[in-house]
Design a protein around this motif. Structure first.
Motif, PDB file in Angstrom:
ATOM      1  N   ALA A   1       0.826  -1.208   0.000  1.00 59.60           N
ATOM      2  CA  ALA A   1       0.000   0.000   0.000  1.00 59.60           C
ATOM      3  C   ALA A   1       0.861   1.259   0.000  1.00 59.60           C
ATOM      4  N   MET A   2       1.951   1.239   0.771  1.00 60.12           N
ATOM      5  CA  MET A   2       2.841   2.401   0.807  1.00 60.12           C
ATOM      6  C   MET A   2       3.499   2.642  -0.547  1.00 60.12           C
ATOM      7  N   VAL A   3       3.986   1.560  -1.154  1.00 60.02           N
ATOM      8  CA  VAL A   3       4.605   1.692  -2.481  1.00 60.02           C
ATOM      9  C   VAL A   3       3.580   2.164  -3.498  1.00 60.02           C
ATOM     10  N   GLY A   4       2.369   1.596  -3.406  1.00 64.49           N
ATOM     11  CA  GLY A   4       1.310   2.003  -4.329  1.00 64.49           C
ATOM     12  C   GLY A   4       0.919   3.453  -4.161  1.00 64.49           C
ATOM     13  N   ALA A   5       0.884   3.913  -2.916  1.00 63.35           N
ATOM     14  CA  ALA A   5       0.517   5.309  -2.666  1.00 63.35           C
ATOM     15  C   ALA A   5       1.528   6.267  -3.287  1.00 63.35           C
ATOM     16  N   VAL A   6       2.812   5.924  -3.158  1.00 59.59           N
ATOM     17  CA  VAL A   6       3.856   6.764  -3.769  1.00 59.59           C
ATOM     18  C   VAL A   6       3.743   6.738  -5.281  1.00 59.59           C
ATOM     19  N   ALA A   7       3.520   5.537  -5.827  1.00 56.16           N
ATOM     20  CA  ALA A   7       3.447   5.407  -7.280  1.00 56.16           C
ATOM     21  C   ALA A   7       2.254   6.161  -7.859  1.00 56.16           C
ATOM     22  N   PHE A   8       1.115   6.104  -7.185  1.00 57.38           N
ATOM     23  CA  PHE A   8      -0.082   6.761  -7.699  1.00 57.38           C
ATOM     24  C   PHE A   8      -0.053   8.272  -7.475  1.00 57.38           C
ATOM     25  N   SER A   9       0.710   8.711  -6.465  1.00 52.82           N
ATOM     26  CA  SER A   9       0.782  10.151  -6.218  1.00 52.82           C
ATOM     27  C   SER A   9       1.605  10.863  -7.283  1.00 52.82           C
ATOM     28  N   ARG A  10       2.663  10.194  -7.765  1.00 51.99           N
ATOM     29  CA  ARG A  10       3.497  10.773  -8.816  1.00 51.99           C
ATOM     30  C   ARG A  10       3.865   9.687  -9.824  1.00 51.99           C
ATOM     31  N   PRO A  11       2.876   9.198 -10.559  1.00 51.82           N
ATOM     32  CA  PRO A  11       3.143   8.067 -11.461  1.00 51.82           C
ATOM     33  C   PRO A  11       4.187   8.369 -12.525  1.00 51.82           C
ATOM     34  N   GLY A  12       4.155   9.592 -13.059  1.00 49.42           N
ATOM     35  CA  GLY A  12       5.108   9.953 -14.101  1.00 49.42           C
ATOM     36  C   GLY A  12       6.533   9.945 -13.602  1.00 49.42           C
ATOM     37  N   LYS A  13       6.752  10.563 -12.446  1.00 53.91           N
ATOM     38  CA  LYS A  13       8.104  10.650 -11.900  1.00 53.91           C
ATOM     39  C   LYS A  13       8.624   9.281 -11.478  1.00 53.91           C
ATOM     40  N   VAL A  14       7.738   8.474 -10.885  1.00 49.56           N
ATOM     41  CA  VAL A  14       8.156   7.140 -10.454  1.00 49.56           C
ATOM     42  C   VAL A  14       8.547   6.286 -11.654  1.00 49.56           C
ATOM     43  N   ALA A  15       7.728   6.315 -12.690  1.00 49.89           N
ATOM     44  CA  ALA A  15       8.015   5.530 -13.890  1.00 49.89           C
ATOM     45  C   ALA A  15       9.303   6.000 -14.558  1.00 49.89           C
ATOM     46  N   GLU A  16       9.471   7.312 -14.639  1.00 46.91           N
ATOM     47  CA  GLU A  16      10.678   7.853 -15.266  1.00 46.91           C
ATOM     48  C   GLU A  16      11.926   7.476 -14.469  1.00 46.91           C
TER      49      GLU A  16
END
Length: 298
Positions: free
Chosen positions: A237-252
């Motif tokens: 859930a913590m990892v998902g929350a970070v990923a969904f909050s800034r999906p573009g930056k996380v993916a990049e």
């Protein structure tokens, strides 16, 4: 307690070989050092001003004073269960694991200069990491100290603790990733040697639980699986929350740093593997049955 010394002894030997191979590659191979540096650069890039105080506190959870305090608490848990031999061995493992990293660092000191670190170069005497070794030692000892039905939860929590501490020291630029792997293998080696010693002692003379034991180990129940599931779900859930909050930056960040991504996964995977393998080696319901049989004879 486990009565077959073969599996833990083999595991300790494998950790020793892995420790030697990891050290040789990390300190002698230029290609490995390049990947080590690239992985570290990815971790350091995550160290933003808003998270620095948090990861600094996490990293210091494996300082010598905290290491001794948590280790002493685990020894008390084992003693409360009536596991006198285990309670006596825990301080030995704490000292030996810590002494090994302390001795190896100056003995194998190797300059690993990186231009991008500037004035924040990592000390030559940094392999293996004492903080990574301490965190993994505590995590694995928790698996040993807890009752059999709580071992899966202890393994999940102990592995997560080692991962959090190790990620923190990497983000702070204290160590190279290979230092962390060496610390993990050093910790696992000493804990498995302790398990081997306990198994040999059980073969010679099974330990009977004293009447003054405060904690009795019960049968494993389905509800005991809630602990590790909850820990895993919380982490996801913590990892998902970070990923969904800034999906573009996380993916990049992930896609542009494949070496860091692979290194982070490897460190987390090794921590989880060591904790789970120890819990599996010790056993769960079978060990519970043996404990109850031993308790009935006292």
């Amino acid at each position: 307690m486990l009565r077959r010394p073969g599996p833990p002894a083999l595991g300790a030997l494998m950790c020793l070989v892995g420790l030697a191979v990891t050290g040789a590659i990390a300190l002698l191979s230029p290609r490995a050092q390049f990947r080590d540096s690239a992985t570290l650069q990815g971790f350091v890039g995550l160290n933003q001003p808003e998270v620095t105080p948090i990861i600094d506190r996490i990293a210091h959870l494996a300082d010598p004073d905290a290491y001794g305090l948590i280790g002493f608490s685990l020894a008390l848990v084992a003693l409360a269960r009536g596991r006198v031999r285990l309670a006596a061995l825990i301080p030995v493992v704490l000292v030996c694991a810590g002494a090994t990293t302390t001795l190896l660092k100056p003995l194998l000191a190797t300059e690993r200069y990186e231009d991008w670190l500037g004035n924040g170069q990592i000390a030559a005497a940094s392999w293996p990491s004492g903080h990574a070794s301490a965190s993994m030692t505590l995590g694995l000892l928790a698996v040993l100290a807890m009752p059999p039905r709580l071992r899966p939860t202890a393994a999940a929590a102990g592995g997560a603790f080692a991962i959090c501490v190790s990620y923190s020291i990497l983000a702070l630029g204290w160590h190279f990733p290979s230092d962390v792997i060496g610390g993990f293998l050093n910790a696992a080696m000493w804990v498995l040697l302790a398990v081997t010693a306990l198994a040999l002692a059980e073969q010679r003379r099974p330990e009977r639980r004293p009447r003054w034991a405060l904690v009795r180990d019960g049968q494993a129940r389905p509800i005991d699986a809630v602990g590790p599931i909850a820990l895993g779900a919380g982490a996801a859930a913590m990892v998902g929350a970070v990923a969904f909050s800034r999906p573009g930056k996380v993916a990049e960040y992930t896609l542009t740093r494949p070496t860091w991504t692979a290194g982070a996964i490897a460190i987390a995977g090794l921590a989880a593997l060591l904790a789970a393998a120890l819990a599996r080696t010790l056993g769960g319901p079978v060990a519970d049955a043996q404990d109850q049989a031993a308790a009935s004879t006292t």
